[in-house]
Design an enzyme around this catalytic site. Structure first.
Site, PDB file in Angstrom:
ATOM      1  CE  LYS A  51       8.678   0.384  -2.280  1.00 55.84           C
ATOM      2  NZ  LYS A  51       8.193  -0.479  -0.977  1.00 55.84           N
TER       3      LYS A  51
ATOM      4  NE  ARG B 183       0.298  -6.153   2.988  1.00 56.36           N
ATOM      5  CZ  ARG B 183      -0.464  -5.362   2.303  1.00 56.36           C
ATOM      6  NH1 ARG B 183      -1.672  -5.643   2.127  1.00 56.36           N
ATOM      7  NH2 ARG B 183       0.054  -4.189   2.134  1.00 56.36           N
TER       8      ARG B 183
ATOM      9  CG  HIS C 224       2.991   9.180  -1.021  1.00 56.26           C
ATOM     10  ND1 HIS C 224       3.074   9.367  -2.275  1.00 56.26           N
ATOM     11  CD2 HIS C 224       3.520   9.918  -0.284  1.00 56.26           C
ATOM     12  CE1 HIS C 224       3.849  10.576  -2.547  1.00 56.26           C
ATOM     13  NE2 HIS C 224       4.220  10.790  -1.258  1.00 56.26           N
TER      14      HIS C 224
ATOM     15  CD  GLU D 229      11.060   2.984  -8.883  1.00 59.59           C
ATOM     16  OE1 GLU D 229       9.745   3.724  -8.808  1.00 59.59           O
ATOM     17  OE2 GLU D 229      10.968   1.858  -8.715  1.00 59.59           O
TER      18      GLU D 229
END
Length: 781
Positions: free
Chosen positions: A191, A368, A310, A275
């Site tokens: 990430k 993917r 999530h 973040e």
């Protein structure tokens, strides 16, 4: 980065460029024994020699010249291996069949009889049920592909689909990996690294810290710079694992440690990034596709904002309230993200959209095919798996960006074996009954299971993806709600009713979605369980009586009769009589509390059949017409002072009907016809599906234990009269099969077989009065 691949006839040398990740298979089209070849990429030049006793163009991993491109355009794999299971394996195989491509399935011991195994042309066992012993055995899967002559491997999603090492091993073994280049997988797998790449490509990223310094005090300072609330995310995370929302400096250290522990446990790496937490985010993602010639397009967006834990639960395309200007801006950013890593094949660029500012930020790229790809197929009319195979085989993208258009609206609901009232706790077990809405061009059921299959503890508990399309969002949403009402599952608790409440929520209907949708509207989405309707109780009673009558007829090998002496009903000559049946419903009276808030409410249904029906039958179904009196049982006091009263739920109603196949019951309740109700019995409960509603009731059965001090004996649960004996010595019986019908205190009780077995002796007769614990039936040891 260089590696060699040898085959019996030809030696290849491949070059791999990390900054521009194309792979070059350099070869000669002449049978010369030694050829010097010049490879060009931009301004880079390198010369080397290869030996080609019998050269032929390599299709499906190389950047080809014009002559080879023409050759490649005519090529397709003859056979591929699908390195996955469940619905995605079935999905890939379906397209392969239409394209004439043969498939090889791999399966674990737990999946030996699964649908994807039966859907393939060939199937090979790869090990024990745990994924690490089967579906994650990359080397073994490659060996199977080589042994079976598969030219490519489709990884599906999950398992090995985003494993850079596996992709490299496929290429080293001369097998095409149907997915992006290894460098793209590596770059997007982190990430933090992916956000650095996106920043350089001018793709907006969420403000935060994506560096390598993991010192807790340093991270705390960075969090303060960003400003709370912040989001801690595992660098190699996914599925909500290793993720924590931190609202203040005081809780930062505890949340950091918790996120790191979870990340280490899940991904064997505890590095995190920080973040800015967007308080009102939407999850909007773009389907992208790239080919081996540097072209890339997007196939528009999907909104996946409504999530639990999530994880996505319902998706739609296109995104609600999306303007054409914003779609174009985000689409260009998604294509730029793909080109920044030399992307090939199907991928998804995920963005966080800030509902407060209307700004969007790059979140991550999934390298993917996504679970939710069918809704993109529905609005574009394209087969994305077909695109995957063509691109992997060396074809150019079938369409350019200006040839792609949106048509209508589509939704996908993920049907899981899980309990929404227990924080969506996943479930396992057998799909005792499963029936789905009728499929067609505008409705798809993507599944890897059938009735009778097991949802295993080893894999994801998703039962199916229900996908619908219609001309606009409102029509598509109505179609989804209807389709969910027609999806019937017995044997496992599912989220179907919860998905229906989502579809019916007025805010969701308006399209005002965000990732906090479920917690924001928890009170409306987790409603207290309503009490069963009078109609449901009447249908349950009718089904019970008809089922017991059929069991008696089967046990005595007799045909349906109007003779009162051969029915189970217990009717008495010369008077109107009735059969009382007790049901229990679990009422979850406070959806905001745990399972402990559930209470049992008893109901009694008395079915009355009068004399005219006995003595003057007009048809073979005359005995199936009853008057039903439905009451709620109220108890006051405790012990000997306890009083029980029956509170009628309205006036008596007429009930009639007959049982058809597979639990279907055609009935008439009062003045209304119920043509397509289903009443299904499993594990001591009746599951009632009627008029789009679902109700579960405990059967009017008793809990029995071995009686008379003898193992394998069924004892009378109370003193009473034997009404019917439904079994005989030597008879094989199944678990749940009716054996004895008793009457006590004007209530009938059906004694059912606790396990499969063989009847040894029957120690009672019809009309016999028996004492409590009298041994009614003995079973063979």
């Amino acid at each position: 980065n260089k590696w060699w691949r040898h085959t019996p006839q030809i030696m290849w040398r491949h070059y791999y460029c990390r900054t521009q990740p194309q792979r070059f298979a350099v070869l000669s089209n002449t049978p010369a024994s030694s050829t010097s070849v010049l490879a060009n990429y931009n301004n880079a030049r390198s010369t080397f020699t290869i030996t080609t006793p019998s050269a032929r163009p390599f299709v499906g991993g190389a950047t080809l010249d014009a002559q080879q491109r023409s050759y490649a355009a005519r090529q397709m794999f003859d056979k591929i291996l699908v390195a996955n299971r469940g619905e995605i394996a079935c999905r890939v195989m379906r397209t392969c069949k239409t394209m004439g491509v043969k498939t090889v399935a791999v399966y674990s011991d737990a999946d030996a009889n699964s649908l994807h195994v039966q859907s393939a042309d060939e199937a090979v066992n790869i090990g024990k049920p745990p994924a690490k012993d089967s579906y994650l055995r990359g080397d073994h899967i490659i060996e199977i592909a080589k042994a079976k002559g598969a030219q490519a491997i489709h990884p599906g999603y999950g398992f090995l689909s985003e494993n850079e090492g596996f992709a490299i091993k496929c290429q080293n073994n001369g097998i095409e990996f149907i997915g992006p280049p290894p460098a793209a997988i590596e770059a997007m797998g982190s990430k933090s690294a992916s956000k650095e790449i996106m920043s350089k490509a001018k793709v907006p990223v969420v403000p935060g810290y994506h560096g390598s310094n993991q010192d807790p005090s340093f991270l705390a300072k960075e969090a303060s710079k960003i400003g709370y609330p912040i989001l801690i995310k595992a660098v190699y995370g996914g599925g909500g694992k290793g993720m924590r929302i931190v609202t203040s400096e005081a809780e930062f250290v505890d949340m950091l440690n918790s996120a790191k522990r979870e990340a280490m446990s899940s991904f064997a790496d505890d590095k995190v990034l920080l973040e800015k937490y967007v308080t009102r985010p939407r999850h909007i993602e773009f389907q992208i596709f790239g080919d081996k010639y540097g072209d890339a397009v997007h196939l528009f967006e999907r909104d996946c904002s409504v999530q639990r834990r999530h994880q996505k639960i319902i998706e739609e395309a296109p995104a609600p309230h999306m303007t054409e200007e914003l779609r174009n801006t985000m689409g260009v950013a998604a294509v730029n993200a793909a080109k920044a890593v030399g992307y090939v094949g199907a991928g998804t660029v995920e963005f966080i959209f800030d509902c407060e500012t209307n700004e969007f930020y790059f979140m991550e790229m999934n390298t993917r095919l996504q679970v939710e790809h069918p809704i993109t197929e529905m609005i574009t009319g394209l087969d994305l798996v077909e695109w995957q195979l063509k691109v992997a085989a060396g074809h150019k993208l079938p369409l350019s960006q200006d040839q792609l258009h949106i048509n209508g609206h589509a939704f996908e609901s993920r049907i899981y074996a899980e309990n929404p009232n227990q924080n969506f706790l996943p479930g396992t077990g057998k799909l005792v009954h499963m029936s789905t809405p009728a499929v067609g061009p505008a409705l798809r059921v993507e599944t890897g299971v059938r009735q009778g299959d097991e949802v295993s503890i080893f894999y994801d508990p998703m039962i199916a993806k229900l996908v619908v399309w219609d001309k606009d969002r409102a029509a598509a949403l109505r179609k989804m709600d209807l389709a969910l009402s027609q999806y019937k599952v017995v044997g496992l608790t599912t989220n179907i009713e919860f998905l229906r409440r989502l579809c019916q929520h007025p805010v969701f209907i308006k399209g005002d979605v965000e990732t906090n949708f479920i917690p924001m509207y928890r009170d409306q989405l987790f409603k207290p369980t309503p009490p069963p309707s009078v109609r449901s109780l009447a249908l349950a009673a009718l089904h019970t009586v008809l089922s017991d009558q059929k069991a008696a007829q089967d046990a005595t090998h007799t045909k349906p009769s109007n003779d009162p002496w051969t029915t189970l009903s217990g009717w008495r000559q010369q008077r109107s009589s009735g059969r009382q049946l007790k049901f229990t419903a679990a009422i979850h009276d406070d959806a905001n509390k745990a399972e402990s808030a559930t209470k049992d409410q008893e109901y009694v249904v008395e079915l009355v059949q009068n004399n005219s029906h006995i003595h003057n039958p007009t048809s073979s179904s005359a005995n199936n017409k009853y008057e039903a009196i439905v009451s709620r049982v109220e108890k006051k006091g405790e012990g000997k002072a306890a009083k029980t009263t029956f509170v009628p739920l309205g006036d008596p109603i007429q009930v009639s009907g007959e049982i058809k196949n597979d639990g279907e019951i055609a009935a008439r309740v009062g003045s209304e016809t119920v043509p397509t109700a289903h009443v299904l019995e499993h594990d001591g409960k009746l599951h009632i599906f009627e008029s789009g509603q679902y109700q579960q009731l405990s059967l009017p059965r008793v809990t029995y234990t071995p009686g008379g001090g003898s193992k394998g004996a069924l004892a009378a649960p109370m003193p009473g009269k034997v009404i019917s004996v439904l079994v005989q010595p030597g008879q094989s019986v199944k678990k749940g099969q009716p054996m004895i019908v008793m009457e006590a205190m004007k209530m009938e009780h059906t004694i059912r077989c606790p396990d499969d077995g063989v009847v040894k002796t029957v120690n009672c007769d019809a009309d016999q009065f028996v004492a409590h614990n009298h041994v009614l039936v003995r079973m063979e040891d």
